[in-house]
Design a protein around this motif. Structure first.
Motif, PDB file in Angstrom:
ATOM      1  N   SER A  68       4.452 -11.016  -5.988  1.00 49.32           N
ATOM      2  CA  SER A  68       3.132 -10.398  -5.990  1.00 49.32           C
ATOM      3  C   SER A  68       3.144  -9.089  -5.207  1.00 49.32           C
ATOM      4  N   ALA A  69       2.175  -8.255  -5.499  1.00 48.62           N
ATOM      5  CA  ALA A  69       2.060  -6.961  -4.819  1.00 48.62           C
ATOM      6  C   ALA A  69       0.588  -6.619  -4.669  1.00 48.62           C
ATOM      7  N   GLU A  70       0.307  -5.801  -3.672  1.00 51.13           N
ATOM      8  CA  GLU A  70      -1.060  -5.363  -3.415  1.00 51.13           C
ATOM      9  C   GLU A  70      -1.059  -3.879  -3.069  1.00 51.13           C
ATOM     10  N   LYS A  93      -9.114  -2.151   2.522  1.00 44.25           N
ATOM     11  CA  LYS A  93      -8.917  -3.398   1.769  1.00 44.25           C
ATOM     12  C   LYS A  93      -7.634  -3.353   0.954  1.00 44.25           C
ATOM     13  N   PHE A  94      -7.076  -4.545   0.716  1.00 44.69           N
ATOM     14  CA  PHE A  94      -5.961  -4.721  -0.193  1.00 44.69           C
ATOM     15  C   PHE A  94      -6.490  -5.244  -1.521  1.00 44.69           C
ATOM     16  N   THR A  95      -5.874  -4.795  -2.624  1.00 39.78           N
ATOM     17  CA  THR A  95      -6.234  -5.252  -3.959  1.00 39.78           C
ATOM     18  C   THR A  95      -4.969  -5.724  -4.663  1.00 39.78           C
ATOM     19  N   ALA A  96      -4.998  -6.930  -5.212  1.00 41.25           N
ATOM     20  CA  ALA A  96      -3.856  -7.463  -5.958  1.00 41.25           C
ATOM     21  C   ALA A  96      -3.625  -6.630  -7.213  1.00 41.25           C
TER      22      ALA A  96
END
Length: 167
Positions: free
Chosen positions: A4-6, A14-17
């Motif tokens: 997975s990565a963000e 904020k982080f978003t997938a």
């Protein structure tokens, strides 16, 4: 270890997938290329798991594979593999636009050329390094330090030499 990565948005905090990488990776290196894409190299693809507690692999598989993240598409794609598998390598963008990949348990080094999308050998370290640092100097050379018993050394892209002692 995940594929997975963000993406991090510093304005929103904020982080978003985003879409997953092409391989499960841990202890890899990543470097921003001049065109805004990101080259991801090496690492390991399995987790060290005690066999008594959880049946499963106990040794990591060191990767020679690489991939490219394209932020305009938000996706990862496979890239040309390195000649040598590397665990905890360094990846340094040189002034000339190529990327120096070194260490990771090996004494060799490779250059990634974004134009040809391929790797080529370039010199050797004085010994195999693992967990070293690679610092781009203002004159375009790269200082390699740590990750072994060797003294610091400098990579000179003008001559493809890694054995120039640091002074």
């Amino acid at each position: 270890m995940l594929d997975s990565a963000e993406l991090y948005d510093p304005i929103e905090g904020k982080f978003t997938a985003i879409a997953p990488m092409t391989a499960h990776r841990d202890r890899h290196a990543a470097v921003l290329l001049r065109d805004g894409r990101v080259l991801i190299v090496g690492g390991v693809d399995t987790v060290l798991v005690p066999m008594i507690v959880f049946p499963g692999p106990t040794m990591p598989s060191i990767l020679a594979s690489t991939e490219i993240f394209d932020p305009s598409k938000g996706t990862f794609g496979p890239a040309f593999p390195m000649a040598t598998a590397r665990d905890v390598p360094t990846a340094t963008l040189l002034i000339i636009g190529k990327v120096l990949v070194a260490g990771g348990g090996d004494d060799g080094a490779e250059l990634y050329d974004p134009r040809t999308k391929k790797f080529s050998a370039t010199g050797n370290l004085t010994e195999g390094r693992y967990g070293q640092t690679a610092t781009l100097l203002p004159d375009g050379r790269v200082l390699m330090a740590g990750g072994g018993d060797a003294v610091a050394e400098i990579y000179n892209p003008a001559i493809g030499n890694l054995r120039e002692p640091a002074r």
